[in-house]
Design an enzyme around this catalytic site. Structure first.
Site, PDB file in Angstrom:
ATOM      1  N   ASP A  31     -62.393  77.836  11.342  1.00 51.01           N
ATOM      2  CA  ASP A  31     -63.310  77.544  10.240  1.00 51.01           C
ATOM      3  C   ASP A  31     -63.069  76.162   9.622  1.00 51.01           C
ATOM      4  O   ASP A  31     -62.781  76.029   8.433  1.00 51.01           O
ATOM      5  CB  ASP A  31     -63.185  78.612   9.145  1.00 51.01           C
ATOM      6  CG  ASP A  31     -63.342  80.027   9.687  1.00 51.01           C
ATOM      7  OD1 ASP A  31     -64.174  80.221  10.592  1.00 51.01           O
ATOM      8  OD2 ASP A  31     -62.615  80.925   9.217  1.00 51.01           O
ATOM      9  N   GLU A 201     -85.285  94.132   7.723  1.00 48.89           N
ATOM     10  CA  GLU A 201     -86.706  93.827   7.805  1.00 48.89           C
ATOM     11  C   GLU A 201     -87.163  93.478   9.215  1.00 48.89           C
ATOM     12  O   GLU A 201     -88.338  93.154   9.417  1.00 48.89           O
ATOM     13  CB  GLU A 201     -87.036  92.667   6.851  1.00 48.89           C
ATOM     14  CG  GLU A 201     -86.801  93.019   5.381  1.00 48.89           C
ATOM     15  CD  GLU A 201     -87.040  91.836   4.463  1.00 48.89           C
ATOM     16  OE1 GLU A 201     -87.199  90.705   4.989  1.00 48.89           O
ATOM     17  OE2 GLU A 201     -87.054  92.028   3.230  1.00 48.89           O
ATOM     18  N   GLU A 333     -44.612  60.868  10.377  1.00 44.26           N
ATOM     19  CA  GLU A 333     -44.195  62.265  10.342  1.00 44.26           C
ATOM     20  C   GLU A 333     -44.280  62.855  11.746  1.00 44.26           C
ATOM     21  O   GLU A 333     -45.267  62.651  12.450  1.00 44.26           O
ATOM     22  CB  GLU A 333     -45.073  63.061   9.384  1.00 44.26           C
ATOM     23  CG  GLU A 333     -44.968  62.618   7.933  1.00 44.26           C
ATOM     24  CD  GLU A 333     -43.555  62.752   7.382  1.00 44.26           C
ATOM     25  OE1 GLU A 333     -42.873  63.756   7.717  1.00 44.26           O
ATOM     26  OE2 GLU A 333     -43.120  61.872   6.628  1.00 44.26           O
ATOM     27  N   GLU A 335     -44.926  65.644  12.670  1.00 47.97           N
ATOM     28  CA  GLU A 335     -46.060  66.556  12.790  1.00 47.97           C
ATOM     29  C   GLU A 335     -47.388  65.816  12.899  1.00 47.97           C
ATOM     30  O   GLU A 335     -48.453  66.441  12.778  1.00 47.97           O
ATOM     31  CB  GLU A 335     -46.087  67.523  11.611  1.00 47.97           C
ATOM     32  CG  GLU A 335     -46.206  66.883  10.243  1.00 47.97           C
ATOM     33  CD  GLU A 335     -44.882  66.483   9.624  1.00 47.97           C
ATOM     34  OE1 GLU A 335     -44.861  66.202   8.407  1.00 47.97           O
ATOM     35  OE2 GLU A 335     -43.861  66.448  10.345  1.00 47.97           O
ATOM     36  N   ASP A 452     -38.134  65.780  12.062  1.00 45.62           N
ATOM     37  CA  ASP A 452     -38.807  65.533  10.789  1.00 45.62           C
ATOM     38  C   ASP A 452     -39.716  64.307  10.841  1.00 45.62           C
ATOM     39  O   ASP A 452     -40.894  64.392  10.496  1.00 45.62           O
ATOM     40  CB  ASP A 452     -37.762  65.363   9.691  1.00 45.62           C
ATOM     41  CG  ASP A 452     -38.381  65.167   8.317  1.00 45.62           C
ATOM     42  OD1 ASP A 452     -39.566  65.510   8.148  1.00 45.62           O
ATOM     43  OD2 ASP A 452     -37.695  64.672   7.415  1.00 45.62           O
TER      44      ASP A 452
END
Length: 737
Positions: A31, A201, A333, A335, A452
């Site tokens: 999403d 409907e 970073e 990540e 890290d």
């Protein structure tokens, strides 16, 4: 093709290493809700749990990029636990900015009404921390169809909130974004509006063009409102409708992303323009072990039709092209990645988000990395390992591409006991933007380490005399963070940190030369004993004399400023590794004059004047043009200990230097002489005798080393045991411990 498959299986590599979709591989994400803030594109997602058999979702996540291919994981700044009233089903959401605050609209199961509810969290930044803005649902009435909110601020400032499955609801938000005016509205779910009427409907047996299901996304283009949504039932495709007003009347406009092999029976979209490009976000089930309950966000670039309508957009594995290059010379970073294999991310209060679950053969890829003209010379990473460590191989273009270098990761004593470690890279000049692979190797089977952040350093470098004779093999290098200076330092900084820092030697060159080409052996030798040397001027890559503009006195102050800034900057590889309380400013000849010019700087712990001294009125005409020429009264500004290292009577600076020394009575001072003349021993192997004596002074004054003190203290000091040296001290000298 068969050969390629066999090769990939042989090396244990995934077949989709060239793909960019899905663009998050560390977790299942769903999403997607894009939002542009500042110069970054943010995407807010749901999180499907590994191995789920339903939409058992507990948190929301955030990712961002500046180039559309390398995405940074900002973790989970919002979860069910952020809302006291929520207990399950952290489903689709969207975030928007207004008046400097960020409002994140979510849906979750309410323990109050026992139905799904719409909530809102707020933060001062796009990545949090977020908090429940009102301490209760923004809207709930016990119904189960209050899901998938979308939010939009119109040109007139009116904010609209829509949601729903299978009915579209809407509210007019107040300017505070956490309350609303009027009653709950409902869009007319007609065949004209959405391709079919609402379920109750519909005429049995009639074929309809389409049908609204869920996941609305409200936007506007060219004065026309557009509502995108998941359509068609199960499996879902993406369609849209248009209207002159958010409340309608809506007119069905067609499909945007038709049914295709996405591996997921649901879909959910969001659109955003960024840096002149238009992007369509959606989700698939294409990650390994993914599917309808293990979804992953993806993105495609598209161009609107001339009338502002949507073209047909098909899902691809290739994804989008980069719209900017990636800079490896700032802290990155771990990540942040364009693609990864095998790794996960976690977060804690100490370091935030980090990469974990690293095993042999796993990797991180970054795309379109700009290494500059000179290429990287050093790789620094912050890592932690409980038991065994491993290696980070730095490669170009593929997991088995050209190896630039390898960082050895030791056991650090715990999975969250972090150490910053550096490795030298082989120099590669004139690199065009390339893909960078950080490949993890070590024992097969167990987890190796956590990761890290990392950073590269560019510029030229040179290993002098095998790194020196000290216990820390040194390197001479440039750094992009300090122009017109040369660094000498240990090649491996892993031994240094908050409890063992590098004292600093700031150096100015003879003849005001803007390169330490005459002194590099001397300075390199000192660095090999655990010092950071910051020398004025450009790096000497050979023994040829420097030919260029002269250095300035300000460059020594720049050196001190840089060292202090780097030690205080968490993004620096020198963070908390520099002993900024123990700085020696020194220089030879003109560099010595520059040092005396700067002697009042309160950050200086000691001074070292080599083959130099202030000119007297009677011999000022002997000075070379461009030299600083302070009066002898400048000596009164000295506030630290000081040593003069001179070349004896053959040294043209001997008279000036000894005159300085005899005038200094307010601080501890000594003058040592070796009758070798003005050139000293700097260019001899490992800096010769001058390096031995200079290092002893630094060891004593900056490290408190007693052996260094014995070189200078006492009637039978170690200096006098060395051939041809002499020493004089003033009365204050005896106060030095």
């Amino acid at each position: 093709m068969k050969k390629k498959i066999i090769t990939a299986l042989f090396f244990g590599l995934p077949l989709w290493t060239t793909a960019q979709n899905p663009f998050v591989q560390t977790w299942f994400t769903s999403d997607p809700a894009p939002m542009v803030a500042g110069d970054r594109m943010y995407v807010y997602t749901g999180h499907d749990e590994d191995g789920a058999d339903f939409f058992w979702m507990q948190e929301w996540r955030v990712y961002s990029t500046t180039d559309m291919v390398n995405w940074t994981d900002h973790g989970s700044p919002l979860a069910l636990e952020s809302f006291s009233w929520a207990d399950d089903r952290a489903w689709a959401s969207q975030c928007i900015e207004r008046n400097g605050k960020f409002y994140w609209y979510i849906c979750a199961h309410s323990k109050l009404s026992k139905g799904m509810a719409i909530g809102v969290a707020v933060s001062d930044t796009p990545t949090g921390p977020f908090r429940d803005a009102i301490g209760k649902p923004l809207f709930e009435n016990g119904s189960w169809d209050h899901i998938d909110p979308t939010v939009f601020i119109d040109d007139d400032g009116q904010a609209w909130l829509m949601w729903g499955n299978p009915q579209v609801y809407y509210l007019k938000l107040n300017e505070d974004m956490v309350s609303y005016s009027g009653e709950l509205g409902r869009l007319a779910m007609t065949e004209e509006a959405f391709g079919s009427p609402s379920m109750k409907e519909r005429v049995r047996g009639k074929q309809y063009k389409d049908s609204y299901v869920e996941g609305p996304w409200l936007t506007k283009r060219g004065g026309k409102y557009q509502l995108l949504y998941a359509a068609g039932g199960v499996p879902e495709h993406i369609s849209y409708s248009t209207a002159p007003s958010p409340t309608g009347p809506w007119t069905y406009a067609g499909q945007i992303m038709p049914l295709s092999n996405t591996g997921s029976f649901t879909n959910h979209c969001g659109v955003a323009d960024y840096k002149g490009h238009s992007y369509f976000f959606y989700h698939t089930g294409k990650l390994p072990k993914g599917g309808g309950f293990g979804r992953s966000v993806a993105v495609e670039e598209f161009k609107y039709n001339a009338d502002g309508s949507f073209p047909t957009i098909m899902p691809t594995d290739e994804g989008v092209k980069p719209i900017a290059t990636f800079n490896p010379y700032v802290r990155v970073e771990a990540e942040t990645m364009a693609f990864s294999h095998g790794v996960k991310t976690e977060q804690n209060d100490q370091v935030g988000v980090y990469v974990t679950d690293i095993h042999n053969g796993d990797y991180i890829k970054l795309q379109n990395v700009d290494f500059g003209k000179e290429g990287p010379v050093r790789f620094t990473a912050r890592v932690a390992s409980g038991l065994r460590g491993g290696q980070i191989e730095v490669r170009l273009d593929s997991v088995r591409g050209q190896l630039l270098g390898s960082l050895e990761v030791p056991a650090t004593g715990g999975w969250e006991q972090w150490r910053t470690i550096s490795a030298t890279l082989s120099r590669q000049s004139s690199l065009t933007p390339r893909d960078l692979y950080l490949v993890f190797t070590g024992r097969k089977g167990p987890k190796l380490f956590n990761f890290d952040w990392w950073q590269m350093e560019g510029g030229a470098y040179r290993v002098v005399e095998d790194g020196g004779t000290g216990p820390f093999k040194a390197i001479m290098k440039e750094t992009t963070s300090l122009n017109a200076h040369t660094l000498f330092m240990p090649q491996d900084l892993s031994s240094f940190g908050p409890k063992k820092k590098l004292p600093v030697l700031v150096w100015g060159n003879g003849a005001c030369t803007n390169s330490p080409w005459e002194h590099y052996k001397f300075l390199n030798e000192i660095a090999s004993y655990g010092y950071l040397v910051v020398a004025t001027g450009y790096i000497p890559m050979d023994d040829q004399p420097y030919n260029g503009p002269m250095s300035t006195t300000e460059q020594q102050i720049e050196s001190i400023d840089w060292a202090v800034a780097q030690n205080n900057d968490p993004a620096s590889p020198y963070y908390q590794k520099i002993d900024v309380k123990n700085i020696c400013v020194a220089g030879m000849s003109c560099g010595g004059l520059q040092t005396l010019y700067n002697c009042a700087d309160p950050r200086i712990r000691t001074l070292m004047i080599c083959n130099s001294g202030l000119f007297k009125q009677t011999n000022r005409a002997q000075a070379v043009g461009g030299m600083p020429m302070p009066e002898k009264s400048k000596l009164n500004d000295i506030h630290s200990s000081i040593i003069y290292i001179l070349g004896g009577k053959p040294d043209i600076a001997y008279e000036n230097g000894m005159d300085d020394f005899h005038r200094i009575s307010h601080v501890p001072a000594c003058a040592v002489n070796l009758p070798v003349g003005h050139g000293g021993t700097y260019r001899q192997a490992h800096g010769g005798e001058f390096a031995v004596v200079a290092r002893a002074w630094l060891d004593w004054q900056l490290k408190g080393d007693k052996k260094g003190a014995r070189m200078f203290k006492g009637k039978n000091c170690d200096l006098l045991k060395r051939k041809d040296w002499t020493i004089e001290t003033n009365k204050k000298f005896g106060t030095l411990k």
